[in-house]
Design an enzyme around this catalytic site. Sequence first.
Site, short mmCIF file in Angstrom:
data_model
loop_
_atom_site.label_atom_id
_atom_site.label_comp_id
_atom_site.label_asym_id
_atom_site.label_seq_id
_atom_site.Cartn_x
_atom_site.Cartn_y
_atom_site.Cartn_z
N PHE A 128 32.79 -10.50 60.82
CA PHE A 128 33.95 -11.39 60.69
C PHE A 128 35.22 -10.54 60.52
CE2 PHE A 128 36.66 -14.41 58.44
CZ PHE A 128 36.41 -15.59 59.14
N ASP A 202 27.62 -9.90 52.70
CA ASP A 202 28.50 -11.06 52.81
C ASP A 202 27.60 -12.25 53.13
OD1 ASP A 202 30.10 -13.12 53.84
OD2 ASP A 202 31.66 -11.71 54.45
N TYR A 227 33.18 -22.92 50.53
CA TYR A 227 33.67 -24.11 51.23
C TYR A 227 32.91 -24.38 52.52
CZ TYR A 227 36.32 -20.39 53.55
OH TYR A 227 36.66 -19.23 54.19
N LYS A 228 31.91 -23.54 52.83
CA LYS A 228 31.11 -23.77 54.03
C LYS A 228 29.92 -24.67 53.63
CE LYS A 228 33.11 -19.81 56.28
NZ LYS A 228 33.09 -18.38 56.56
N ARG A 374 30.15 -23.35 68.70
CA ARG A 374 29.18 -23.22 67.60
C ARG A 374 28.83 -24.61 67.11
NH1 ARG A 374 31.29 -19.38 62.86
NH2 ARG A 374 32.79 -21.09 62.74
C1 LIG Z 1 34.32 -17.65 56.45
C2 LIG Z 1 34.17 -16.17 56.26
C3 LIG Z 1 35.12 -15.44 55.54
C4 LIG Z 1 36.35 -16.13 55.01
O1 LIG Z 1 37.09 -15.41 54.10
P1 LIG Z 1 38.23 -16.19 53.28
O2 LIG Z 1 38.83 -15.17 52.43
O3 LIG Z 1 37.56 -17.31 52.55
O4 LIG Z 1 39.19 -16.77 54.26
C5 LIG Z 1 34.89 -14.08 55.35
N1 LIG Z 1 33.77 -13.47 55.85
C6 LIG Z 1 32.85 -14.17 56.57
C7 LIG Z 1 31.64 -13.48 57.10
C8 LIG Z 1 33.03 -15.53 56.80
O5 LIG Z 1 32.14 -16.22 57.51
#
Ligand SMILES: *Cc1c(COP(=O)(O)O)cnc(C)c1O
Length: 404
Positions: A128, A202, A227-228, A374
Site C-alpha cells: 500500500f 500491516d 475502519y475496514k 475489488r
Molecule cells: C487502508 C490501508 C492503510 C490506510 O492508512 P491510513 O493511515 O488509515 O489512511 C494503510 N496500509 C494499508 C495496507 C491499508 O490497506
Amino acid sequence: MIDSAALDRADPLTGLRERFVPAPGVTAYLDGNSLGRPLTASVERVETFLREQWATRLIRGWDEGWLDLPVRIGDELGRVALGAASGQTVIGDSTTVLLYKVIRAALELRPAEGRAPRDEIVIDRDDFPTDRYLVESIAAERGLTVRWIEEGDVTPDRVAAVVGPRTAVVVLSAIAYRSGFLADVPAITGLVHDAGALMLWDLCHSAGVLPHSLDAWGVDFAVGCSYKYLNGGPGAPAFAYVRAGLQSEFRQPIAGWLGSATPFEMVQGYRPGPGMRRVLSGTPPILAMVGLQDTLALIDEAGIDAVRAKSVALTEHAIALADDLLPDAVLATPRDAARRGSHVTLDHPAFEAIMPRLWDRGVIPDFRRPSGIRLGLSPLSTSFAELELGVRAIAEELAREAAA
Ligand SMILES: *Cc1c(COP(=O)(O)O)cnc(C)c1O
C-alpha cells in the site's frame, strides 16, 4: 451455478446482517474492505456517548474511563481477533502515523551484534502506498537503504531472498490490498527472525476477517486499520501491537504527554509510560474509537473461525460467479483459499468506464488502477445473493459498454 439464496439459507451468520444499518438504494455493498458498514448498536453507542458521556460527564469523563479506552479496546481486539494476550495492543493514531512510530521504534531496537550495521528496511514494491512512502522517507531520514521485494506475491522464498545480516526490520502486509494475496505470516516471521531482524505486519486487510495468533507466531509488531472490516467508522483510529518482550526498550519518536509515565504531573523531561501507553502521544481520539466495540462484540459472538469460514465461502462464490459471468475478466486473486484474504480482484480494460454506472445502480465495489475492480466481502454484513447481484450488474454494464 451455485444457488446464492441456498448459500444464504445455509449460512450460520446470515442473521447478523440485520444488525447493520440499512443503506437505502444500495443493492450490493462490496467495499467493506475499504469502509465497513455501521452496526445499529454503534450508532446508538456513539449517540449515547455524545449525550450522556460528553454532555453530562464533561471533563470528569477522562478519569471515569475515557483515558483507559485505548488500552481496554486494544485488549479486546487482541483477544477477539489477533491472538494477543492483554497488554500488547493499543488503539492510537491513524495507521500511517502508527506505522511511522513503530518502524522508527523498531530501528532503535535493531540488534547491534555483528560487524555489519543493520541498515536495511525490507518492503514489498506492491505494498500500500502509505507503507512504501513511510519506509522510503524513514530510510532517507535515518540514512538507511530500502530493500524491495520487486515482483510477485510475498512468499517466504521471495522474502528469504532479500533478508540477511543487514536487515533491521521487515514491513509487510498480511493481505495485499490489491490482489488479496494472504502471506504465510508465521513462516515469514520465522525466517525474518532467523536472519536476526524484526518483523512488522500491516494487518489492515486481515484484522476482523481471519484468525491471527500474533503471540504464538512470535510477531514483533503489528499495525492495522479499524475502519475496514472492524467497522469503526470513517477515520476510526488504528491499532498497534508490540510484543510484550520488546516493550520495555520500545521508544517511539513522537514523545507526547499522554504517552509519558506521569502525564498529569506536568514534570520536566519525558519518561515513557508503562506498557502500551508509551505508544500513544497526544489526547486519544475517543469519539472515533467507541463504535469499534460493537463489531468486536459481534466477532466474539460469531467466533473468528466462523467469520473466516464465511469469508472463504464468499470469495469462493465470487470466483465461481466471475468464471461464469465475467469470462473476459482476469482474476488477480489466488484460487487457493489458503492464500486468499477476503476480497477478490478482477481486471478488465473496461472496468474504469463502467464504475460510475455501477455506483449509480447502488452496486458499490471499488476500483484500483490500472484496471482492477475489488469485490470486498465483509462476512458479517455481505450476503451471497448481494454478491451475485453485484457480479451480474458488472456483467450487464460490461455488455452495454461493449455494445456502445
Ligand atoms: C487502508 C490501508 C492503510 C490506510 O492508512 P491510513 O493511515 O488509515 O489512511 C494503510 N496500509 C494499508 C495496507 C491499508 O490497506
